[in-house]
Design a protein around this motif. Structure first.
Motif, PDB file in Angstrom:
ATOM      1  N   ARG A  97      -4.033 -31.137 -13.298  1.00 20.34           N
ATOM      2  CA  ARG A  97      -4.507 -32.517 -13.378  1.00 20.34           C
ATOM      3  C   ARG A  97      -3.582 -33.324 -14.281  1.00 20.34           C
ATOM      4  O   ARG A  97      -3.180 -32.870 -15.347  1.00 20.34           O
ATOM      5  CB  ARG A  97      -5.927 -32.562 -13.936  1.00 20.34           C
ATOM      6  CG  ARG A  97      -6.534 -33.974 -14.004  1.00 20.34           C
ATOM      7  CD  ARG A  97      -7.891 -33.948 -14.686  1.00 20.34           C
ATOM      8  NE  ARG A  97      -8.745 -32.963 -14.060  1.00 20.34           N
ATOM      9  CZ  ARG A  97      -9.762 -32.360 -14.667  1.00 20.34           C
ATOM     10  NH1 ARG A  97     -10.040 -32.643 -15.928  1.00 20.34           N
ATOM     11  NH2 ARG A  97     -10.495 -31.474 -14.028  1.00 20.34           N
ATOM     12  N   TYR A  98      -3.261 -34.546 -13.843  1.00 21.04           N
ATOM     13  CA  TYR A  98      -2.394 -35.425 -14.619  1.00 21.04           C
ATOM     14  C   TYR A  98      -3.034 -36.802 -14.788  1.00 21.04           C
ATOM     15  O   TYR A  98      -3.765 -37.268 -13.908  1.00 21.04           O
ATOM     16  CB  TYR A  98      -1.043 -35.627 -13.924  1.00 21.04           C
ATOM     17  CG  TYR A  98      -0.200 -34.384 -13.790  1.00 21.04           C
ATOM     18  CD1 TYR A  98       0.554 -33.905 -14.856  1.00 21.04           C
ATOM     19  CD2 TYR A  98      -0.152 -33.700 -12.581  1.00 21.04           C
ATOM     20  CE1 TYR A  98       1.333 -32.770 -14.721  1.00 21.04           C
ATOM     21  CE2 TYR A  98       0.622 -32.561 -12.439  1.00 21.04           C
ATOM     22  CZ  TYR A  98       1.364 -32.099 -13.514  1.00 21.04           C
ATOM     23  OH  TYR A  98       2.129 -30.966 -13.373  1.00 21.04           O
ATOM     24  N   SER A 147      -1.515 -35.084 -25.281  1.00 24.09           N
ATOM     25  CA  SER A 147      -0.306 -34.261 -25.264  1.00 24.09           C
ATOM     26  C   SER A 147       0.575 -34.681 -24.094  1.00 24.09           C
ATOM     27  O   SER A 147       0.098 -35.288 -23.128  1.00 24.09           O
ATOM     28  CB  SER A 147      -0.659 -32.777 -25.137  1.00 24.09           C
ATOM     29  OG  SER A 147      -1.269 -32.514 -23.884  1.00 24.09           O
ATOM     30  N   ASP A 148       1.858 -34.343 -24.170  1.00 22.06           N
ATOM     31  CA  ASP A 148       2.799 -34.683 -23.101  1.00 22.06           C
ATOM     32  C   ASP A 148       2.376 -34.083 -21.766  1.00 22.06           C
ATOM     33  O   ASP A 148       2.512 -34.715 -20.713  1.00 22.06           O
ATOM     34  CB  ASP A 148       4.204 -34.182 -23.452  1.00 22.06           C
ATOM     35  CG  ASP A 148       4.845 -34.961 -24.593  1.00 22.06           C
ATOM     36  OD1 ASP A 148       4.385 -36.083 -24.876  1.00 22.06           O
ATOM     37  OD2 ASP A 148       5.802 -34.440 -25.202  1.00 22.06           O
ATOM     38  N   SER A 149       1.856 -32.866 -21.802  1.00 18.59           N
ATOM     39  CA  SER A 149       1.545 -32.148 -20.565  1.00 18.59           C
ATOM     40  C   SER A 149       0.420 -32.798 -19.766  1.00 18.59           C
ATOM     41  O   SER A 149       0.274 -32.534 -18.571  1.00 18.59           O
ATOM     42  CB  SER A 149       1.173 -30.692 -20.882  1.00 18.59           C
ATOM     43  OG  SER A 149       0.012 -30.639 -21.698  1.00 18.59           O
ATOM     44  N   GLN A 150      -0.380 -33.653 -20.406  1.00 20.37           N
ATOM     45  CA  GLN A 150      -1.451 -34.340 -19.684  1.00 20.37           C
ATOM     46  C   GLN A 150      -0.918 -35.486 -18.822  1.00 20.37           C
ATOM     47  O   GLN A 150      -1.593 -35.921 -17.893  1.00 20.37           O
ATOM     48  CB  GLN A 150      -2.490 -34.884 -20.667  1.00 20.37           C
ATOM     49  CG  GLN A 150      -3.285 -33.806 -21.387  1.00 20.37           C
ATOM     50  CD  GLN A 150      -4.296 -34.390 -22.355  1.00 20.37           C
ATOM     51  OE1 GLN A 150      -4.204 -35.555 -22.750  1.00 20.37           O
ATOM     52  NE2 GLN A 150      -5.271 -33.588 -22.748  1.00 20.37           N
ATOM     53  N   CYS A 151       0.272 -35.961 -19.131  1.00 22.33           N
ATOM     54  CA  CYS A 151       0.858 -37.111 -18.428  1.00 22.33           C
ATOM     55  C   CYS A 151       1.764 -36.643 -17.299  1.00 22.33           C
ATOM     56  O   CYS A 151       2.550 -35.707 -17.473  1.00 22.33           O
ATOM     57  CB  CYS A 151       1.683 -37.964 -19.389  1.00 22.33           C
ATOM     58  SG  CYS A 151       0.760 -38.615 -20.803  1.00 22.33           S
ATOM     59  N   ILE A 152       1.696 -37.322 -16.170  1.00 24.90           N
ATOM     60  CA  ILE A 152       2.609 -36.989 -15.085  1.00 24.90           C
ATOM     61  C   ILE A 152       4.047 -37.298 -15.485  1.00 24.90           C
ATOM     62  O   ILE A 152       4.994 -36.710 -14.962  1.00 24.90           O
ATOM     63  CB  ILE A 152       2.222 -37.736 -13.791  1.00 24.90           C
ATOM     64  CG1 ILE A 152       2.938 -37.099 -12.596  1.00 24.90           C
ATOM     65  CG2 ILE A 152       2.498 -39.231 -13.907  1.00 24.90           C
ATOM     66  CD1 ILE A 152       2.423 -37.562 -11.260  1.00 24.90           C
ATOM     67  N   PHE A 160      -0.783 -43.077 -25.252  1.00 26.17           N
ATOM     68  CA  PHE A 160      -0.399 -43.703 -23.992  1.00 26.17           C
ATOM     69  C   PHE A 160       0.573 -42.809 -23.229  1.00 26.17           C
ATOM     70  O   PHE A 160       1.505 -42.258 -23.823  1.00 26.17           O
ATOM     71  CB  PHE A 160       0.292 -45.050 -24.235  1.00 26.17           C
ATOM     72  CG  PHE A 160      -0.597 -46.112 -24.801  1.00 26.17           C
ATOM     73  CD1 PHE A 160      -1.223 -47.022 -23.967  1.00 26.17           C
ATOM     74  CD2 PHE A 160      -0.807 -46.219 -26.167  1.00 26.17           C
ATOM     75  CE1 PHE A 160      -2.040 -48.019 -24.484  1.00 26.17           C
ATOM     76  CE2 PHE A 160      -1.626 -47.212 -26.693  1.00 26.17           C
ATOM     77  CZ  PHE A 160      -2.240 -48.108 -25.845  1.00 26.17           C
ATOM     78  N   CYS A 161       0.381 -42.693 -21.922  1.00 21.43           N
ATOM     79  CA  CYS A 161       1.382 -42.048 -21.073  1.00 21.43           C
ATOM     80  C   CYS A 161       2.487 -43.066 -20.816  1.00 21.43           C
ATOM     81  O   CYS A 161       2.237 -44.147 -20.281  1.00 21.43           O
ATOM     82  CB  CYS A 161       0.758 -41.591 -19.755  1.00 21.43           C
ATOM     83  SG  CYS A 161      -0.344 -40.163 -19.928  1.00 21.43           S
ATOM     84  N   GLU A 166      14.170 -39.675 -19.103  1.00 19.32           N
ATOM     85  CA  GLU A 166      14.781 -38.376 -18.836  1.00 19.32           C
ATOM     86  C   GLU A 166      14.138 -37.671 -17.645  1.00 19.32           C
ATOM     87  O   GLU A 166      14.760 -36.837 -16.991  1.00 19.32           O
ATOM     88  CB  GLU A 166      14.675 -37.470 -20.075  1.00 19.32           C
ATOM     89  CG  GLU A 166      15.550 -37.886 -21.247  1.00 19.32           C
ATOM     90  CD  GLU A 166      15.048 -39.134 -21.947  1.00 19.32           C
ATOM     91  OE1 GLU A 166      13.817 -39.336 -21.967  1.00 19.32           O
ATOM     92  OE2 GLU A 166      15.875 -39.910 -22.456  1.00 19.32           O
ATOM     93  N   ASN A 167      12.875 -38.003 -17.367  1.00 20.23           N
ATOM     94  CA  ASN A 167      12.159 -37.337 -16.280  1.00 20.23           C
ATOM     95  C   ASN A 167      11.272 -38.359 -15.573  1.00 20.23           C
ATOM     96  O   ASN A 167      10.051 -38.321 -15.675  1.00 20.23           O
ATOM     97  CB  ASN A 167      11.317 -36.183 -16.845  1.00 20.23           C
ATOM     98  CG  ASN A 167      10.616 -35.401 -15.760  1.00 20.23           C
ATOM     99  OD1 ASN A 167      11.061 -35.356 -14.616  1.00 20.23           O
ATOM    100  ND2 ASN A 167       9.494 -34.784 -16.111  1.00 20.23           N
TER     101      ASN A 167
END
Length: 226
Positions: A97-98, A147-152, A160-161, A166-167
């Protein structure tokens, strides 16, 4: 006497606040699926709709559908409005999930969405021809990240996402182009999603890099006139 009155006042305030907040339900990244109407806020995984990026580029386009991609695995999303969350499988088939609502750092969005829902039937939703306030519950949908991993985008800053240079998040969009010589034609193009920072048209899924205030952002795709 004064202290007693003050105590009664504070008890009243605390009770009032508890009553008010008892009518607010809060859902986040961690518990969004506990909400009985969560399907309105998340693109639910459907193995029959998942495509590889190479398949998307060969597919017959639809102006009402974009494809949101993560590691070349894509799911269909609405062209006009993105939900707050999406379920996308990784390379091993694990469903992840993102949070898919993203922004660039200097223009943050509202991290909360409110909606109301009725707890009553048609027979008691009104009292004396007025809405029964007890019939409605405020629902808070928060897409704040921890956390970073929660954001697409794999980039969470201050809850905030954030779009990630870079990606960059990749989206595939069915676009329309017209020229006097060749006429109109439609084509699928993959690139950065709408709202992301860009320098050239080809960087955007919409093939439309637009000057907005102090930034160039990927704007909405062009469509044939009706």
């Amino acid at each position: 006497m004064y202290n007693k009155s003050l105590l009664i006042y504070f008890i009243f305030i605390i009770t009032y606040v508890q009553i008010i907040y008892s009518y607010v339900l809060s859902y986040t990244y961690d518990n969004i699926t506990d909400y009985d109407k969560y399907s309105k806020h998340i693109y639910i995984y459907d193995k029959n709709k998942v495509l590889k990026k190479s398949e998307v580029l060969k597919s017959e386009g639809d102006y009402n559908i974009n494809y949101l991609c993560k590691n070349d695995i894509c799911i269909p999303v609405s062209t006009d409005f993105l939900e707050e969350f999406a379920e996308i499988p990784d390379e091993k088939g694990n469903i992840k999930r993102y949070i898919i609502q993203s922004s660039y750092y200097h223009k943050k969005y509202d991290k909360k969405t409110y909606e109301g829902r009725s707890n009553c039937t048609s027979t008691n939703e009104q009292i004396n021809n007025q809405s029964n306030e007890n019939c409605y519950t405020s629902v808070l949908i928060s897409f704040e990240c921890n956390s970073d991993s929660q954001c697409i985008t794999n980039k969470c800053i201050d809850g905030f996402c954030i779009f990630n240079k870079e990606n960059p998040t990749e989206m595939c969009t069915y676009n329309y182009s017209f020229s006097i010589i060749f006429g109109g034609h439609s084509y699928m193009h993959c690139g950065r999603e709408i709202g992301d920072i860009c320098k050239r048209n080809k960087e955007c899924s919409s093939y439309n890099c637009f000057k907005y205030k102090n930034n160039n952002i990927c704007a909405r795709p062009k469509r044939p006139s009706v």
